[in-house]
Design a protein around this motif. Sequence first.
Motif, PDB file in Angstrom:
ATOM      1  N   UNK A 127      93.646  75.331  45.403  1.00 50.87           N
ATOM      2  CA  UNK A 127      92.490  74.687  46.050  1.00 50.87           C
ATOM      3  C   UNK A 127      91.647  75.709  46.810  1.00 50.87           C
ATOM      4  N   UNK A 128      90.366  75.448  46.881  1.00 49.95           N
ATOM      5  CA  UNK A 128      89.491  76.283  47.695  1.00 49.95           C
ATOM      6  C   UNK A 128      89.809  76.026  49.168  1.00 49.95           C
ATOM      7  N   UNK A 129      90.124  77.087  49.887  1.00 50.57           N
ATOM      8  CA  UNK A 129      90.487  76.931  51.288  1.00 50.57           C
ATOM      9  C   UNK A 129      89.286  76.994  52.210  1.00 50.57           C
ATOM     10  N   UNK A 130      88.275  76.214  51.920  1.00 49.28           N
ATOM     11  CA  UNK A 130      87.053  76.240  52.722  1.00 49.28           C
ATOM     12  C   UNK A 130      86.434  74.847  52.756  1.00 49.28           C
ATOM     13  N   UNK A 131      85.911  74.476  53.910  1.00 51.17           N
ATOM     14  CA  UNK A 131      85.150  73.244  54.057  1.00 51.17           C
ATOM     15  C   UNK A 131      83.669  73.578  54.151  1.00 51.17           C
ATOM     16  N   UNK A 132      82.837  72.747  53.561  1.00 49.31           N
ATOM     17  CA  UNK A 132      81.405  73.024  53.517  1.00 49.31           C
ATOM     18  C   UNK A 132      80.607  71.875  54.125  1.00 49.31           C
ATOM     19  N   UNK A 133      79.698  72.221  55.005  1.00 47.23           N
ATOM     20  CA  UNK A 133      78.701  71.284  55.516  1.00 47.23           C
ATOM     21  C   UNK A 133      77.412  71.552  54.756  1.00 47.23           C
ATOM     22  N   UNK A 134      77.029  70.616  53.899  1.00 50.03           N
ATOM     23  CA  UNK A 134      75.857  70.788  53.037  1.00 50.03           C
ATOM     24  C   UNK A 134      74.684  70.035  53.652  1.00 50.03           C
ATOM     25  N   UNK A 135      73.639  70.760  53.994  1.00 50.53           N
ATOM     26  CA  UNK A 135      72.415  70.176  54.548  1.00 50.53           C
ATOM     27  C   UNK A 135      71.342  70.192  53.476  1.00 50.53           C
TER      28      UNK A 135
END
Length: 276
Positions: A127-135
């Motif tokens: 799994x990608x170990x990153x969280x993304x906040x998409x604006x």
Amino acid sequence: MFRNQYDTDVTTWSPAGRLFQVEYAMEAVKQGSAAIGLRSKSHVVLACVNKSNSELSSHQKKIFKADDHIGVAIAGLTADGRVLSRYMRSECINFSYSYESPLPVGRLVVQLADKAQVCTQRSWKRPYGVGLLVAGLDESGAHLYYNCPSGNYFEYQAFAIGSRSQAAKTYLERKFESFSTSSRENLLKDALFAIRETLQGERLTSSICTVAVLGVGEAFQILDQKTVQALIDAFEIAGEEAPAAEGDALDQGTAESGPVADQGPPAEPDVAPMDI
């Protein structure tokens, strides 16, 4: 934290029905530097903490531009964030070339979630170990999405991820009802105040935070340090006047009503609680 035979592969399910590799990826997001996002009807603001590991090194970039109408802030493994931001940029370019119109934000978020979900069901991937906040901003208005390493995605009015993000969430939960009608300046002020909550008493400066804004008639842009520092100076002066005024009123009330009992040392409003 290790589960022995049940955490060696992403496709190995524990007897309780859990995928520990996915949970480890989500834990990496919690350990990353804080990132917050908030939106109004016309603007979206992203902000993140980008302190460097050493005084001799520069910080790693945490906010990326995918297109003029889409930007992303990350928390977790920065290398994975760069891979996904490059994927988002390619999808925006391909869609614009094929259809001569900007890619809808919701469609890009779904594609990003599908890409992350594939990594939770293939034994040769992690799994990608990153969280993304998409604006993003499209014909339906301003949007703020959170993409989880598990492949889930959610739309928010305001959200915070990363280390000590609970303090920022508490601030945003108190203020979010006014965000939909907020101006660009008020959104920037609330974003900086929320970031300050995650610093656990450390003074907020432009050298340890990055701020980006997107709005109607305004392409996604990362504000330079000089502009951010000017905003911090202006907002901190306004924010520090209110407690002083309350203290003056308390002193006047004390003078009128006489001495009061000792209530112990004053609380520290700028100290953010640790994320548990």
